[in-house]
Scaffold this motif. Structure first.
Motif, mmCIF file in Angstrom:
data_model
loop_
_atom_site.group_PDB
_atom_site.id
_atom_site.type_symbol
_atom_site.label_atom_id
_atom_site.label_comp_id
_atom_site.label_asym_id
_atom_site.label_seq_id
_atom_site.Cartn_x
_atom_site.Cartn_y
_atom_site.Cartn_z
ATOM 1 N N ILE A 113 -1.542 -31.579 -9.641
ATOM 2 C CA ILE A 113 -1.320 -31.217 -10.947
ATOM 3 C C ILE A 113 -0.823 -32.534 -11.822
ATOM 4 O O ILE A 113 -1.310 -32.731 -12.765
ATOM 5 C CB ILE A 113 -0.188 -30.075 -10.957
ATOM 6 N N ARG A 114 -0.180 -33.262 -11.080
ATOM 7 C CA ARG A 114 0.377 -34.707 -11.889
ATOM 8 C C ARG A 114 -0.960 -35.623 -12.111
ATOM 9 O O ARG A 114 -0.980 -36.037 -13.237
ATOM 10 C CB ARG A 114 1.355 -35.442 -10.920
ATOM 11 N N ALA A 115 -2.179 -35.515 -11.222
ATOM 12 C CA ALA A 115 -3.057 -36.381 -11.268
ATOM 13 C C ALA A 115 -4.202 -35.938 -12.186
ATOM 14 O O ALA A 115 -5.391 -36.566 -12.433
ATOM 15 C CB ALA A 115 -3.696 -36.719 -10.034
ATOM 16 N N HIS A 116 -4.030 -34.668 -12.430
ATOM 17 C CA HIS A 116 -5.145 -34.071 -13.256
ATOM 18 C C HIS A 116 -5.488 -34.467 -14.553
ATOM 19 O O HIS A 116 -4.514 -35.395 -15.065
ATOM 20 C CB HIS A 116 -4.702 -32.580 -13.824
ATOM 21 N N GLY A 117 -6.739 -34.658 -15.268
ATOM 22 C CA GLY A 117 -6.900 -35.286 -16.498
ATOM 23 C C GLY A 117 -6.217 -34.680 -17.670
ATOM 24 O O GLY A 117 -6.681 -33.845 -18.235
ATOM 25 N N TRP A 118 -4.982 -35.002 -18.027
ATOM 26 C CA TRP A 118 -4.371 -34.190 -19.021
ATOM 27 C C TRP A 118 -4.388 -34.888 -20.448
ATOM 28 O O TRP A 118 -4.032 -34.227 -21.420
ATOM 29 C CB TRP A 118 -2.848 -34.115 -18.895
ATOM 30 N N GLU A 119 -5.018 -36.221 -20.413
ATOM 31 C CA GLU A 119 -4.950 -36.725 -21.605
ATOM 32 C C GLU A 119 -5.759 -36.290 -22.834
ATOM 33 O O GLU A 119 -5.196 -36.164 -24.038
ATOM 34 C CB GLU A 119 -5.580 -38.180 -21.469
ATOM 35 N N PRO A 120 -7.008 -35.744 -22.636
ATOM 36 C CA PRO A 120 -7.519 -34.811 -23.513
ATOM 37 C C PRO A 120 -6.749 -33.684 -24.118
ATOM 38 O O PRO A 120 -6.955 -33.196 -25.246
ATOM 39 C CB PRO A 120 -8.992 -34.472 -22.812
ATOM 40 N N VAL A 121 -5.927 -33.169 -23.372
ATOM 41 C CA VAL A 121 -5.210 -31.892 -23.608
ATOM 42 C C VAL A 121 -3.857 -32.301 -24.350
ATOM 43 O O VAL A 121 -3.369 -31.925 -25.330
ATOM 44 C CB VAL A 121 -4.971 -31.262 -22.536
ATOM 45 N N SER A 138 -0.593 -23.489 -28.980
ATOM 46 C CA SER A 138 -2.028 -23.498 -28.407
ATOM 47 C C SER A 138 -2.222 -24.524 -27.769
ATOM 48 O O SER A 138 -2.898 -24.300 -26.189
ATOM 49 C CB SER A 138 -2.995 -23.749 -29.895
ATOM 50 N N THR A 139 -1.644 -25.692 -27.477
ATOM 51 C CA THR A 139 -1.982 -26.655 -26.562
ATOM 52 C C THR A 139 -1.205 -26.335 -25.220
ATOM 53 O O THR A 139 -1.790 -26.378 -24.067
ATOM 54 C CB THR A 139 -1.135 -28.006 -26.998
ATOM 55 N N GLY A 140 0.071 -25.644 -25.378
ATOM 56 C CA GLY A 140 0.833 -25.204 -24.371
ATOM 57 C C GLY A 140 -0.016 -24.296 -23.567
ATOM 58 O O GLY A 140 -0.007 -24.034 -22.345
ATOM 59 N N ASP A 141 -0.543 -23.349 -24.314
ATOM 60 C CA ASP A 141 -1.477 -22.212 -23.634
ATOM 61 C C ASP A 141 -2.603 -23.096 -23.015
ATOM 62 O O ASP A 141 -2.875 -22.644 -21.773
ATOM 63 C CB ASP A 141 -2.029 -21.253 -24.659
#
Length: 537
Positions: free
Chosen positions: A482-490, A428-431
């Protein structure tokens, strides 16, 4: 559209010209035969094979391409329903290609229906739903109610199996109303069976038993026997109350080869029924008999390539091992089941997303074929264009670039270490990661650019009118975004980066496969050199 189709382009009779009198009479005779064969009920599906083959040979000799394709589709349907999926699916795709080329709505509707059954049977629920939607959208306004009901039932089953149960139930009710009005008792029974099984899956025993009562009423009125899958539905509903003797009695007729009255309409029906019998025997603590039924089911799934039912058999085998105290074997079998189920799970998740797009009103379906064609070109999870669209559109874009002597660039993007996201966190996280990346791609795809998901974690960016330097600069900006996107919540501490391979044709020369191969080669270099980078020609 009526079944008396005009001679198709490429047939022996050119458009606008009359056929010779003898040929015209022969065509009328063959068309009448096809109409009769296509109108036979599902329980008689095997009876069409030999006469359809005769029509196919005669139509080929006379150059009646449309009648040849109609006969070929009938035979493909027999193969699919008998579980001989490879040949049935291949033939149906051949008919679909011809029908699309000639815009033959009659064949398009019926071919998509056969392919919906084919893909659901082999476990690809996403494709099954796509073809079910197309099947109904291509029906003509003058189709008989029972034909419309059959296609609605196919759509209802596809929606139900994709997880959109309420929408599926609504289509079932519409189909039942049409079948009842047309006094097609066999079709009404098929629809009631599907509704009863849905009630069983929702653990609605009261509703399921009420529908079984209605099934018995239809059987008595029609004078026919239950099919194998209808008996399986009744057996499973009996199992809800622990009536294992009733399950044995219901399915026993299937184990007796002398009982030819039972119709087997679907290729996976024997395996499905044997799994039900194995489960009932296990719950009744008749373990040896349960293993016997399970072994028989596995043999059928492996002979016919029924991956979805094979995965279900592994789950039942694990439960049987556990019930008899063989826990190590149970654990090993459960791991095998989990591996098989995971392979099927991705298609099911995307089918649920596509089901949301498949919610439409019956009246709109007849007027919205362009909308459904657009759906067929979209990736259900991300909303981007899919590989099918790229395969259709890229040759035309190259042709336009060649004519204008303008450059065109392609970029293949692949997320780095994406498997780690799925394995460490969840699918689900991958999606969710894929959906975020898709949005970043859409934001980067300005003007005539096209963003597509090619499958898994691989994406494509097509940049018409863009030279090599500009393409590299655009892809570098996209990589950094893509690298700088806010990924931490995901993804928490897990980073998300991408490797990109870029290639450019300065004047549109080169085939789609050649350019994609060059971009893929550069992507490989980017991966080999450490990932999270852009590599061009």
């Amino acid at each position: 559209m009526t079944t008396e189709a005009a001679p198709a382009p490429g047939s022996a009779v050119p458009p606008g010209e009359a056929a010779p009198r003898g040929e015209a009479a022969e065509r009328d005779r063959l068309a009448a035969t096809m109409t009769e064969l296509e109108g036979r009920p599902t329980s008689k599906f095997r009876s069409v094979f030999v006469p359809a083959a005769a029509v196919e040979r005669r139509a080929a000799a006379l150059g009646f391409d449309d009648l040849f394709m109609r006969a070929r589709l009938l035979r493909a349907n027999v193969f699919v329903r008998e579980g001989r999926s490879e040949r049935g699916g291949r033939w149906a795709h051949e008919v679909l290609a011809w029908a699309q080329e000639h815009d033959h709505a009659f064949l398009l509707a019926r071919t998509h229906r056969v392919l919906s059954i084919f893909y659901r049977q082999i476990g690809d629920l996403s494709e099954g739903l796509t073809h079910a939607v197309q099947s109904y959208s291509h029906l003509g306004d003058d189709e008989p109610p029972n034909v419309r009901a059959r296609h609605l039932m196919t759509l209802a089953v596809a929606l139900d199996e994709a997880g959109s149960i309420d929408e599926g139930a609504r289509r079932f009710r519409e189909a039942l109303h049409l079948a009842t009005a047309a006094r097609d008792l066999e079709l009404a029974l098929n629809i009631l069976n599907n509704m009863a099984y849905t009630a069983f899956e929702k653990d609605d025993e009261v509703g399921a038993r009420a529908l079984v009562v209605r099934m018995w009423e239809v059987v008595k009125r029609s004078g026919r026997h239950f099919s194998a899958l209808e008996l399986d539905t009744i057996a499973r509903i009996e199992m809800m109350s622990g009536h294992y003797d009733a399950v044995e009695t219901t399915l026993r007729v299937l184990l007796d080869d002398s009982q030819s009255a039972v119709e087997v309409h679907e290729g996976d029906a024997p395996a499905v029924c044997l799994l039900t019998l194995a489960e009932a025997r296990r719950l009744d603590q008749r373990y040896d008999a349960a293993q016997e039924a399970l072994d028989a089911a596995v043999r059928i799934t492996e002979e016919r390539g029924l991956d979805r039912v094979r995965a279900q058999a592994r789950e039942e085998q694990a439960a049987l091992y556990a019930a008899t105290g063989r826990f190590e074997l149970a654990y090993a079998e459960h791991r095998a089941f989990h591996k098989a189920a995971t392979a099927l799970h991705s298609a099911q998740r995307e089918a649920r997303a596509r089901a949301l797009q498949a919610v439409f009103e019956a009246t709109e379906a007849r007027r919205a074929s362009e909308h459904f064609r657009e759906m067929a070109h979209r990736d259900a999870l991300t909303g981007l264009y899919n590989r099918r669209y790229v395969n259709e559109r890229l040759p035309a874009l190259l042709g336009e670039s060649l004519a204008a002597r303008a450059p065109i660039s392609l970029a293949i993007l692949d997320l780095d270490h994406f498997k780690r996201v799925n394995d460490t966190l969840s699918h689900s996280t991958g999606d969710t990661v894929l959906q975020h990346v898709a949005q970043l791609l859409l934001e980067a795809a300005s003007g005539p650019m096209i963003a597509a998901r090619m499958g898994g974690e691989e994406f494509l960016l097509i940049m018409p009118g863009t030279g090599a330097d500009e393409a590299l600069a655009r892809c570098e900006r996209l990589r950094l975004r893509i690298r700088a996107h806010g990924w931490e919540p995901v993804t928490g501490a897990l980073p998300v980066t991408t490797s990109i391979g870029v290639t450019t044709s300065d004047d549109g020369r080169g085939s789609p496969s050649a350019l994609l191969s060059l971009a893929d080669r550069n992507l490989y270099v980017a991966k080999r050199e450490g990932r999270d980078r852009v590599i061009g020609d």
